[in-house]
Scaffold this active site. Structure first.
Site, PDB file in Angstrom:
ATOM      1  CB  SER A  14      -0.829  -0.007   1.124  1.00 21.41           C
ATOM      2  OG  SER A  14      -0.914   1.384   1.160  1.00 21.41           O
ATOM      3  CE  LYS A  65     -11.453  -0.515  -1.225  1.00 24.32           C
ATOM      4  NZ  LYS A  65     -11.374   0.297  -2.218  1.00 24.32           N
ATOM      5  CG  ASN A  86     -12.338   4.145   0.511  1.00 20.78           C
ATOM      6  OD1 ASN A  86     -13.527   5.010   1.004  1.00 20.78           O
ATOM      7  ND2 ASN A  86     -11.061   4.938   0.221  1.00 20.78           N
ATOM      8  N   GLY A 127     -15.535  -5.665 -11.941  1.00 17.18           N
ATOM      9  CA  GLY A 127     -15.085  -6.099 -10.448  1.00 17.18           C
ATOM     10  C   GLY A 127     -15.674  -5.023  -9.533  1.00 17.18           C
ATOM     11  N   GLY A 128     -14.772  -4.806  -7.674  1.00 18.59           N
ATOM     12  CA  GLY A 128     -14.682  -3.426  -7.163  1.00 18.59           C
ATOM     13  C   GLY A 128     -14.956  -2.704  -7.736  1.00 18.59           C
ATOM     14  CB  ALA A 129     -12.001  -0.850  -9.519  1.00 17.79           C
ATOM     15  CE1 TYR A 221      -2.163   2.804  -7.701  1.00 20.37           C
ATOM     16  CE2 TYR A 221       0.301   2.829  -7.772  1.00 20.37           C
ATOM     17  CZ  TYR A 221      -0.724   2.553  -7.164  1.00 20.37           C
ATOM     18  OH  TYR A 221      -1.183   1.432  -6.522  1.00 20.37           O
TER      19      TYR A 221
HETATM   20  P1  ATR Z   1     -11.232  -5.523  -8.211  1.00 19.88           P
HETATM   21  O1  ATR Z   1     -12.473  -5.825  -7.047  1.00 19.88           O
HETATM   22  O2  ATR Z   1      -9.856  -4.373  -7.869  1.00 19.88           O
HETATM   23  O3  ATR Z   1     -11.703  -4.238  -9.331  1.00 19.88           O
HETATM   24  P2  ATR Z   1     -11.117  -8.360  -9.300  1.00 19.88           P
HETATM   25  O4  ATR Z   1     -12.648  -8.039  -8.902  1.00 19.88           O
HETATM   26  O5  ATR Z   1     -10.839  -8.924  -9.443  1.00 19.88           O
HETATM   27  O6  ATR Z   1     -10.536  -7.269  -8.788  1.00 19.88           O
HETATM   28  O7  ATR Z   1     -12.456  -7.739 -10.583  1.00 19.88           O
HETATM   29  C1  ATR Z   1     -10.737  -7.672 -11.954  1.00 19.88           C
HETATM   30  C2  ATR Z   1     -11.536  -7.311 -13.138  1.00 19.88           C
HETATM   31  O8  ATR Z   1     -10.604  -7.233 -14.229  1.00 19.88           O
HETATM   32  C3  ATR Z   1     -13.552  -8.394 -13.853  1.00 19.88           C
HETATM   33  O9  ATR Z   1     -14.013  -7.470 -14.518  1.00 19.88           O
HETATM   34  C4  ATR Z   1     -12.436  -9.270 -14.275  1.00 19.88           C
HETATM   35  O10 ATR Z   1     -12.848 -10.200 -16.061  1.00 19.88           O
HETATM   36  P3  ATR Z   1     -14.065 -11.056 -14.958  1.00 19.88           P
HETATM   37  O11 ATR Z   1     -14.832 -10.733 -14.519  1.00 19.88           O
HETATM   38  O12 ATR Z   1     -14.039 -12.043 -16.572  1.00 19.88           O
HETATM   39  O13 ATR Z   1     -12.674 -12.118 -13.880  1.00 19.88           O
HETATM   40  C5  ATR Z   1     -10.713  -8.422 -14.887  1.00 19.88           C
HETATM   41  N1  ATR Z   1     -10.054  -9.750 -15.747  1.00 19.88           N
HETATM   42  C6  ATR Z   1      -9.030  -9.198 -14.983  1.00 19.88           C
HETATM   43  N2  ATR Z   1      -7.888 -10.092 -16.051  1.00 19.88           N
HETATM   44  C7  ATR Z   1      -8.012  -9.834 -17.109  1.00 19.88           C
HETATM   45  C8  ATR Z   1      -7.993 -10.193 -17.918  1.00 19.88           C
HETATM   46  N3  ATR Z   1      -6.468 -10.730 -18.624  1.00 19.88           N
HETATM   47  N4  ATR Z   1      -8.552  -9.886 -19.291  1.00 19.88           N
HETATM   48  C9  ATR Z   1      -9.433  -8.904 -19.336  1.00 19.88           C
HETATM   49  N5  ATR Z   1      -9.790  -8.772 -17.329  1.00 19.88           N
HETATM   50  C10 ATR Z   1      -9.391  -9.527 -16.854  1.00 19.88           C
END
Ligand code: ATR
Length: 279
Positions: A14, A65, A86, A127-129, A221
């Site tokens: 972090s 979170k 957060n 995902g979460g973001a 980033y």
């Molecule tokens: P966060 O909660 O931090 O956003 P996450 O839940 O792991 O992280 O979500 C990551 C996102 O990146 C997901 O939408 C994931 O796609 P899937 O829903 O199909 O898993 C996407 N992602 C991760 N690796 C990927 C890759 N190599 N190619 C395309 N999308 C990817």
């Protein structure tokens, strides 16, 4: 001396301690920010300890979170909107949860005068973001939100979540390869980790066409210019990397804890000169 911290697991990478401690120095605030790795079964104890030790506030990261909600006395609208917290402020033992990831994203768009009302927006990832950013976008009443995701299933879940809260927002879902022409989108945001160091030669999408008046935004980033942003630059598009959101979410947390307005743009410059964050 005011104490603040981050709780989550893992937290070793972090950058929050660097950002906050440098900002405290810049603002001459007598504060210390540390990071604690907390196991899930110890979450309640950890929170009680922070209250007992008179911490003024803390940040919450993965995987807490959502789990943090049951320990809060109050939840600010920013956190209700995305169902994730957060930032927690402690006053007289009372805990209030906020979401400055969400506020930080909005701040970035406002600062650059990017308006998406009645415009098409494309979000990559589910995902979460993606959720925080999709909800922030939905609040700004775009014409339509298009979600691109590797797997359709997760995009479908995100679409349902958006429409539960924003009934009138039009949401389309596709898989990443379905779209290569981005001309109609005013804002395209990569919310995946694809392109992050060390895998910098990949992008979640292929851009065959883009409009030079569009903005491509990457929440990554490191590197500062991902392949996704480099590809967009070839079409003359404005690009934004994840540093702004990283710094803004931190400084907006400080504004909440300290109950005062900070000179966010000036502090950002100070943090980036000589890379005090350690990016
Ligand atoms: P966060 O909660 O931090 O956003 P996450 O839940 O792991 O992280 O979500 C990551 C996102 O990146 C997901 O939408 C994931 O796609 P899937 O829903 O199909 O898993 C996407 N992602 C991760 N690796 C990927 C890759 N190599 N190619 C395309 N999308 C990817």
């Amino acid at each position: 001396m005011k104490n603040f911290c981050l709780i989550g697991k893992p937290i070793s990478k972090s950058l929050s301690p660097n950002i906050h401690n440098s900002s405290f120095i810049y603002n001459k605030i007598e504060g210390i920010y540390t990071a604690f790795e907390v196991n899930e079964e110890k979450l309640e104890e950890a929170i009680s300890s922070l209250v007992a030790l008179d911490y003024k506030g803390f940040n919450v990261t993965i995987p807490f979170k959502e789990k943090i909600f049951k320990y809060l006395n109050k939840v600010d609208e920013s956190a209700v909107n995305v169902n994730a917290v957060n930032t927690v402020k402690i006053i007289n033992g009372e805990l209030t949860g906020y979401n400055t990831d969400y506020l930080g994203f909005i701040y970035t768009l406002n600062e650059r005068n990017i308006k998406i009302k009645n415009e098409d927006v494309c979000i990559i990832g589910s995902g979460g973001a993606s959720k925080a950013i999709a909800f922030a976008c939905a609040n700004m009443e775009p014409k339509k939100i298009t979600i691109l995701n590797r797997t359709r299933k997760r995009a479908e879940i995100l679409k349902i979540e958006i429409n539960e809260k924003f009934k009138n927002i039009n949401v389309d879902i596709y898989t990443n390869n379905d779209i290569t022409n981005f001309e109609k989108y005013k804002l395209i945001i990569n919310c995946t980790s694809v392109g992050m160091e060390p895998n910098t030669n990949i992008s979640p999408i292929e851009i065959k066409k883009a409009n030079c008046s569009s903005t491509f935004y990457d929440i990554i980033y490191k590197p500062r210019k991902t392949k996704f942003l480099l590809d967009a630059s070839l079409f003359g598009c404005q690009t934004i990397n994840g540093i702004d959101m990283l710094i803004y979410q931190a400084l907006l947390s400080e504004e909440i804890w300290l109950n005062k307005k900070l000179k966010i743009s000036d502090i950002k410059k100070y943090l980036l000169v000589g890379d005090k964050i350690g990016i």
